[in-house]
Design a protein around this motif. Structure first.
Motif, PDB file in Angstrom:
ATOM      1  N   ARG A 122       0.838  -1.201   0.000  1.00 40.28           N
ATOM      2  CA  ARG A 122       0.000   0.000   0.000  1.00 40.28           C
ATOM      3  C   ARG A 122       0.875   1.253   0.000  1.00 40.28           C
ATOM      4  N   LYS A 123       2.005   1.188   0.703  1.00 38.87           N
ATOM      5  CA  LYS A 123       2.915   2.338   0.724  1.00 38.87           C
ATOM      6  C   LYS A 123       3.539   2.579  -0.647  1.00 38.87           C
ATOM      7  N   LEU A 124       3.592   1.534  -1.480  1.00 31.24           N
ATOM      8  CA  LEU A 124       4.096   1.683  -2.850  1.00 31.24           C
ATOM      9  C   LEU A 124       3.026   2.206  -3.794  1.00 31.24           C
ATOM     10  N   GLY A 125       1.802   2.333  -3.306  1.00 26.51           N
ATOM     11  CA  GLY A 125       0.712   2.823  -4.135  1.00 26.51           C
ATOM     12  C   GLY A 125      -0.195   1.743  -4.676  1.00 26.51           C
ATOM     13  N   ALA A 126       0.101   0.475  -4.369  1.00 20.10           N
ATOM     14  CA  ALA A 126      -0.734  -0.627  -4.850  1.00 20.10           C
ATOM     15  C   ALA A 126      -1.970  -0.767  -3.974  1.00 20.10           C
ATOM     16  N   ASN A 127      -3.079  -1.101  -4.601  1.00 21.37           N
ATOM     17  CA  ASN A 127      -4.283  -1.457  -3.862  1.00 21.37           C
ATOM     18  C   ASN A 127      -4.380  -2.964  -3.826  1.00 21.37           C
ATOM     19  N   GLY A 128      -4.801  -3.512  -2.679  1.00 21.17           N
ATOM     20  CA  GLY A 128      -4.746  -4.954  -2.577  1.00 21.17           C
ATOM     21  C   GLY A 128      -5.719  -5.564  -1.598  1.00 21.17           C
ATOM     22  N   VAL A 129      -5.743  -6.889  -1.660  1.00 22.40           N
ATOM     23  CA  VAL A 129      -6.617  -7.720  -0.843  1.00 22.40           C
ATOM     24  C   VAL A 129      -5.791  -8.865  -0.285  1.00 22.40           C
ATOM     25  N   VAL A 130      -6.139  -9.319   0.903  1.00 20.75           N
ATOM     26  CA  VAL A 130      -5.528 -10.498   1.518  1.00 20.75           C
ATOM     27  C   VAL A 130      -6.517 -11.649   1.387  1.00 20.75           C
ATOM     28  N   ILE A 131      -6.060 -12.796   0.861  1.00 24.98           N
ATOM     29  CA  ILE A 131      -6.964 -13.933   0.706  1.00 24.98           C
ATOM     30  C   ILE A 131      -6.150 -15.199   0.495  1.00 24.98           C
ATOM     31  N   GLY A 132      -6.664 -16.311   1.008  1.00 25.39           N
ATOM     32  CA  GLY A 132      -5.966 -17.571   0.796  1.00 25.39           C
ATOM     33  C   GLY A 132      -6.632 -18.718   1.514  1.00 25.39           C
ATOM     34  N   PRO A 133      -6.209 -19.939   1.199  1.00 24.91           N
ATOM     35  CA  PRO A 133      -6.801 -21.132   1.810  1.00 24.91           C
ATOM     36  C   PRO A 133      -6.312 -21.341   3.233  1.00 24.91           C
ATOM     37  N   GLY A 134      -7.143 -22.008   4.046  1.00 21.02           N
ATOM     38  CA  GLY A 134      -6.791 -22.280   5.429  1.00 21.02           C
ATOM     39  C   GLY A 134      -7.336 -21.234   6.370  1.00 21.02           C
ATOM     40  N   SER A 135      -7.207 -21.524   7.658  1.00 23.22           N
ATOM     41  CA  SER A 135      -7.775 -20.656   8.686  1.00 23.22           C
ATOM     42  C   SER A 135      -6.708 -20.192   9.662  1.00 23.22           C
ATOM     43  N   LEU A 136      -6.804 -18.916  10.069  1.00 23.82           N
ATOM     44  CA  LEU A 136      -5.903 -18.400  11.103  1.00 23.82           C
ATOM     45  C   LEU A 136      -6.073 -19.143  12.423  1.00 23.82           C
ATOM     46  N   ALA A 137      -7.209 -19.763  12.620  1.00 20.96           N
ATOM     47  CA  ALA A 137      -7.473 -20.475  13.873  1.00 20.96           C
ATOM     48  C   ALA A 137      -6.523 -21.639  14.083  1.00 20.96           C
TER      49      ALA A 137
END
Length: 394
Positions: free
Chosen positions: A345-360
């Motif tokens: 984001r500091k580089l100017g990119a817009n983004g999303v976090v997503i992926g398989p599995g659970s933080l739990a």
């Protein structure tokens, strides 16, 4: 480029076998050990046709930067991390040998974040194979040290000259989009006293007693800090996670160190939070006569971040996620912890976090990723890119 690992480059790519290889490469952090896995990934990405840089920015620690230029258009980057937290105890089986049972793959890093990593590599393979469907520049930026201080992402952000329009960060979110995350600062505060023989304690100033006064002030300050609220990530916070003081059984301690953990929400600036912490210590000096100093700011992942829900990268992610969701339901969420999105984001990119599995189950013994989520993540990642890098009609 540095020499490759002796492990064979995967010729017939399969997301499960690729993940099995990745989890077998021990990248526990600390101490790091990402280089062997980075060399392996560099070889795989080169075999797909990418231009690859293996950036060993510290001895034994490396980022992999792969680029595939496919005509004019925006630049899209996949990002995740190569390192994993230490395996720890209480594993029933070897944490660095993948075990498949109950439609899950168990291993350290299975979901955090080598599952997303394997799925991203497979998505790159799919996208190169279907390059007639999109136009632009595709990057895969796989970094070291996310689990401790984000040294890899910070280094990449400091040296890159490549403009990046969109980024998808791979973390375990059960294939649901996350657009905001908390940040953190961890100062080590030293409280000074005066040493004396423990038989005559009144001749000294016990730094532990002095620290107790600061502990109460930290608790009071937390009640003010948590008023900073974000609808996706919850409240900001201030707490104490470590205390260390004294050096001998019969000596009044002359110093005591506290580690503070300040969690920030989107909208809070690191500069202002640093100033607020110093203001709290100034108040401690005025109220209690404490002599304190910040002796170190421990490395952390970084500040808080948020992408506007209306941005095209969010819309493309939601659309792709809906196609792989079991019931078609997609919920946009936020992370309580931090991740490397903030550095893009500091580089100017817009983004999303997503992926398989659970933080739990991340960071736990018997960490796992559901095979169905792992396999569907490949198409999820591919479709996000296809939704954003559409080839112009001829």
């Amino acid at each position: 480029m540095s020499s490759r690992t002796e492990l064979p480059v995967v010729s017939d790519l399969n997301v499960v076998s690729l993940l099995e290889t990745l989890v077998s490469l021990n990248t526990e952090n600390p101490p790091g050990r990402e280089l062997e896995a980075a060399r392996f990934l560099a070889g795989v990405l080169e075999s797909l046709g990418c231009e690859v840089t293996l950036d060993e920015f510290e001895p034994g620690r490396a980022n992999v930067i792969a680029t595939y230029v496919n005509g004019p258009g925006p630049t899209f980057a996949f990002n995740t991390h190569i390192d994993v937290v230490p395996a720890g105890a209480d594993w029933e089986y070897d944490p660095f040998v993948a075990r498949i049972a109950d439609d899950r793959l168990y291993a350290r890093g299975a979901c955090d974040a080598k599952g997303p990593l394997a799925a991203m590599v497979m998505a790159v393979a799919d996208l190169i194979a279907s390059r007639d469907r999109w136009s632009g520049t595709l990057m895969a930026i796989f970094v070291a040290d996310e689990e401790v201080g984000s040294a890899g992402a910070k280094h990449f952000a400091a040296i890159t000259e490549q403009a990046i329009d969109y980024v998808v960060v791979g973390e375990p979110t059960s294939n649901q989009p996350v657009i905001a995350h908390k940040g953190s600062l961890r100062p080590i505060v030293r409280i000074h006293g005066k040493s004396a023989h423990s038989g005559t304690p009144d001749l000294g100033i016990n730094a532990l007693y002095e620290a107790a006064k600061l502990v109460g002030l930290v608790e009071r300050t937390h009640r003010q800090v948590k008023c900073h609220h974000h609808h996706l990530v919850g409240n900001a916070s201030l707490t104490i996670t470590r205390l260390n003081g004294g050096h001998a059984d019969n000596v009044v301690p002359d110093r005591c160190d506290l580690m503070l953990d300040r969690r920030m929400v989107p909208g809070e600036s690191e500069a202002q939070v640093r100033s607020d912490i110093q203001a709290m210590l100034d108040l401690a000096a005025n109220e209690f006569g404490l002599h304190t100093e910040i002796v170190e700011w421990k490395a952390t992942t970084g500040g808080a971040s948020e992408t506007e829900q209306s941005h095209p990268v969010v819309a493309a992610t939601v659309e792709a996620a809906r196609r792989v969701a079991a019931n078609g339901e997609v919920n946009i969420g936020g992370f309580q912890g931090g991740c490397d999105l903030v550095h893009f984001r500091k580089l100017g990119a817009n983004g999303v976090v997503i992926g398989p599995g659970s933080l739990a189950v991340a960071h736990q013994p018997e960490e796992f990723v559901p095979l169905a989520e792992l396999e569907s993540a490949v198409g999820l990642y591919r479709d996000i890119v296809l939704g954003l890098l559409k080839r112009a009609a001829v």
